[in-house]
Design a protein around this motif. Structure first.
Motif, PDB file in Angstrom:
ATOM      1  N   UNK A  17      45.418  26.160   3.674  1.00 31.48           N
ATOM      2  CA  UNK A  17      46.583  26.954   4.050  1.00 31.48           C
ATOM      3  C   UNK A  17      47.777  26.099   4.449  1.00 31.48           C
ATOM      4  N   UNK A  18      47.539  25.003   5.164  1.00 35.57           N
ATOM      5  CA  UNK A  18      48.660  24.243   5.714  1.00 35.57           C
ATOM      6  C   UNK A  18      49.454  23.492   4.645  1.00 35.57           C
ATOM      7  N   UNK A  19      48.914  23.358   3.446  1.00 34.01           N
ATOM      8  CA  UNK A  19      49.684  22.678   2.383  1.00 34.01           C
ATOM      9  C   UNK A  19      50.966  23.463   2.091  1.00 34.01           C
ATOM     10  N   UNK A  20      50.888  24.754   1.741  1.00 35.59           N
ATOM     11  CA  UNK A  20      52.144  25.500   1.548  1.00 35.59           C
ATOM     12  C   UNK A  20      52.887  25.802   2.847  1.00 35.59           C
ATOM     13  N   UNK A  21      52.176  25.862   3.974  1.00 32.17           N
ATOM     14  CA  UNK A  21      52.840  26.150   5.248  1.00 32.17           C
ATOM     15  C   UNK A  21      53.883  25.081   5.571  1.00 32.17           C
ATOM     16  N   UNK A  22      53.609  23.833   5.219  1.00 31.33           N
ATOM     17  CA  UNK A  22      54.586  22.768   5.457  1.00 31.33           C
ATOM     18  C   UNK A  22      55.882  23.043   4.693  1.00 31.33           C
ATOM     19  N   UNK A  23      55.750  23.572   3.479  1.00 25.60           N
ATOM     20  CA  UNK A  23      56.937  23.924   2.697  1.00 25.60           C
ATOM     21  C   UNK A  23      57.659  25.115   3.319  1.00 25.60           C
ATOM     22  N   UNK A  24      56.904  26.102   3.761  1.00 32.22           N
ATOM     23  CA  UNK A  24      57.499  27.266   4.419  1.00 32.22           C
ATOM     24  C   UNK A  24      58.283  26.831   5.657  1.00 32.22           C
ATOM     25  N   UNK A  25      57.750  25.880   6.416  1.00 37.20           N
ATOM     26  CA  UNK A  25      58.434  25.386   7.615  1.00 37.20           C
ATOM     27  C   UNK A  25      59.786  24.773   7.253  1.00 37.20           C
ATOM     28  N   UNK A  26      59.846  24.048   6.125  1.00 37.14           N
ATOM     29  CA  UNK A  26      61.116  23.475   5.684  1.00 37.14           C
ATOM     30  C   UNK A  26      62.106  24.578   5.318  1.00 37.14           C
ATOM     31  N   UNK A  27      61.628  25.635   4.663  1.00 39.02           N
ATOM     32  CA  UNK A  27      62.493  26.767   4.319  1.00 39.02           C
ATOM     33  C   UNK A  27      63.032  27.444   5.577  1.00 39.02           C
ATOM     34  N   UNK A  28      62.159  27.609   6.578  1.00 45.03           N
ATOM     35  CA  UNK A  28      62.581  28.281   7.810  1.00 45.03           C
ATOM     36  C   UNK A  28      63.663  27.486   8.531  1.00 45.03           C
ATOM     37  N   UNK A  29      63.504  26.173   8.591  1.00 46.37           N
ATOM     38  CA  UNK A  29      64.540  25.357   9.226  1.00 46.37           C
ATOM     39  C   UNK A  29      65.852  25.408   8.427  1.00 46.37           C
ATOM     40  N   UNK A  30      65.770  25.542   7.121  1.00 48.39           N
ATOM     41  CA  UNK A  30      66.983  25.716   6.324  1.00 48.39           C
ATOM     42  C   UNK A  30      67.647  27.045   6.670  1.00 48.39           C
ATOM     43  N   UNK A  31      66.828  28.067   6.926  1.00 47.51           N
ATOM     44  CA  UNK A  31      67.366  29.340   7.384  1.00 47.51           C
ATOM     45  C   UNK A  31      68.059  29.209   8.723  1.00 47.51           C
ATOM     46  N   UNK A  32      67.489  28.395   9.631  1.00 45.40           N
ATOM     47  CA  UNK A  32      68.141  28.140  10.920  1.00 45.40           C
ATOM     48  C   UNK A  32      69.506  27.473  10.722  1.00 45.40           C
ATOM     49  N   UNK A  33      69.594  26.583   9.747  1.00 48.02           N
ATOM     50  CA  UNK A  33      70.872  25.936   9.430  1.00 48.02           C
ATOM     51  C   UNK A  33      71.903  26.981   9.015  1.00 48.02           C
ATOM     52  N   UNK A  34      71.496  27.909   8.153  1.00 57.16           N
ATOM     53  CA  UNK A  34      72.408  28.959   7.709  1.00 57.16           C
ATOM     54  C   UNK A  34      72.804  29.884   8.860  1.00 57.16           C
ATOM     55  N   UNK A  35      71.941  29.995   9.867  1.00 59.64           N
ATOM     56  CA  UNK A  35      72.224  30.843  11.032  1.00 59.64           C
ATOM     57  C   UNK A  35      73.025  30.133  12.119  1.00 59.64           C
ATOM     58  N   UNK A  36      73.383  28.862  11.891  1.00 58.80           N
ATOM     59  CA  UNK A  36      74.147  28.099  12.882  1.00 58.80           C
ATOM     60  C   UNK A  36      73.404  28.045  14.221  1.00 58.80           C
ATOM     61  N   UNK A  37      72.098  27.778  14.186  1.00 61.69           N
ATOM     62  CA  UNK A  37      71.294  27.791  15.399  1.00 61.69           C
ATOM     63  C   UNK A  37      70.337  26.602  15.432  1.00 61.69           C
ATOM     64  N   UNK A  38      69.804  26.318  16.602  1.00 64.64           N
ATOM     65  CA  UNK A  38      68.834  25.243  16.830  1.00 64.64           C
ATOM     66  C   UNK A  38      69.387  23.900  16.362  1.00 64.64           C
ATOM     67  N   UNK A  39      70.611  23.605  16.784  1.00 64.77           N
ATOM     68  CA  UNK A  39      71.201  22.311  16.439  1.00 64.77           C
ATOM     69  C   UNK A  39      71.089  21.366  17.635  1.00 64.77           C
TER      70      UNK A  39
END
Length: 285
Positions: A127-149
């Motif tokens: 499971x954690x193999x794709x989860x690592x990719x999902x985590x990168x996508x989520x942080x990219x979403x945080x970038x788009x939300x102007x948050x967690x900088x």
């Protein structure tokens, strides 16, 4: 004079009769890609692909509930304990990755007992193999939300984020932060590198034959990265200012220790051979 990056990307991909945010889109794409990768892995090992549908439901529900409860308990319990109904208002924001991780672990324990009847590590290693990719996508979403900088910086790649985001999205003029570390990008890059390493371990080194090795590597890579980047990330809540290490760092330490223990344990035990599908059998190394 140093040029900084003024980040004016809108959090909304589409804002019409419904609003579609980049964060939600990246989240959905991550799970679709992750499901496809898990399907390939299960077929490669001649596992029951019907297990995947149940796994998808367990993980999604557990991650959302765990991340929400984690934020409420670890970061703002003084508020939510007085207004518990607010815990249900997830659309207002407030998710914690450590809580999501704990939620997934609990879900996989139940899933392993009720569905696969195999050890938790059997599922987690895959499971954690794709989860690592999902985590990168989520942080990219945080970038788009102007948050967690992060903290202010004089480095040329410092980002000036929109500070008054709700008002700006409603039509007001943007108010920008001082140039700050784009820690969302730092974390996303770390998770992408980890994703590449986990792919290599699974598809080239047959690491899944050493139970716990892939999952342990994931824990070390994810939470050690998080621990280090927290040093330049802004505190999420006020009480963290008085802490030597912030809440995210304290919560990361047990995961890193568990990861080291799992890797050492896996390398001390003999491989357990897996019968792979003939058409996709991997070369042993």
């Amino acid at each position: 004079m140093t040029d900084f990056i003024t980040w004016t990307a809108s959090p909304a991909l589409y804002d019409g009769f419904i609003q579609i945010r980049w964060y939600g889109l990246f989240f959905a794409i991550g799970f679709i890609v992750g499901y496809s990768m898990m399907d390939r892995m299960f077929r490669h090992e001649q596992l029951n692909v019907k297990w995947l549908d149940s796994l998808f439901v367990y993980v999604v529900v557990a991650m959302v509930i765990g991340a929400r409860l984690g934020h409420c308990l670890f970061y703002e319990w003084d508020v939510y304990s007085q207004h518990p109904i607010e815990i249900l208002k997830i659309w207002k924001g407030g998710l914690a990755s450590h809580g999501g991780a704990i939620g997934i672990l609990i879900a996989i324990w139940i899933y392993s007992r009720r569905v696969t009847h195999r050890s938790m590590l059997f599922t987690l290693d895959r499971l954690v193999v794709p989860v690592a990719l999902v985590a990168a996508f989520i942080r990219t979403g945080n970038l788009m939300n102007h948050e967690i900088y992060g903290h202010e910086t004089s480095l040329p790649w410092g980002f000036r984020f929109v500070e008054n985001l709700p008002q700006w999205m409603a039509g007001a003029e943007p108010i920008f932060t001082a140039p700050s570390h784009p820690t969302q990008i730092y974390e996303a890059l770390c998770y992408l590198l980890l994703f590449g390493l986990l792919l290599y371990l699974y598809w080239r080194r047959n690491a899944e034959e050493r139970e716990g090795l892939i999952f342990g590597t994931f824990l070390i890579g994810t939470f050690l990265s998080r621990f280090l980047i927290e040093f330049i990330k802004n505190d999420q809540v006020a009480f963290e200012a008085s802490m030597t290490l912030n809440m995210g760092q304290w919560l990361s330490i047990p995961f890193v220790i568990a990861g080291v223990w799992l890797v050492v344990r896996a390398m001390q035990r003999p491989r357990v051979p897996i019968k792979y599908a003939p058409a996709k059998a991997k070369a042993k190394r």
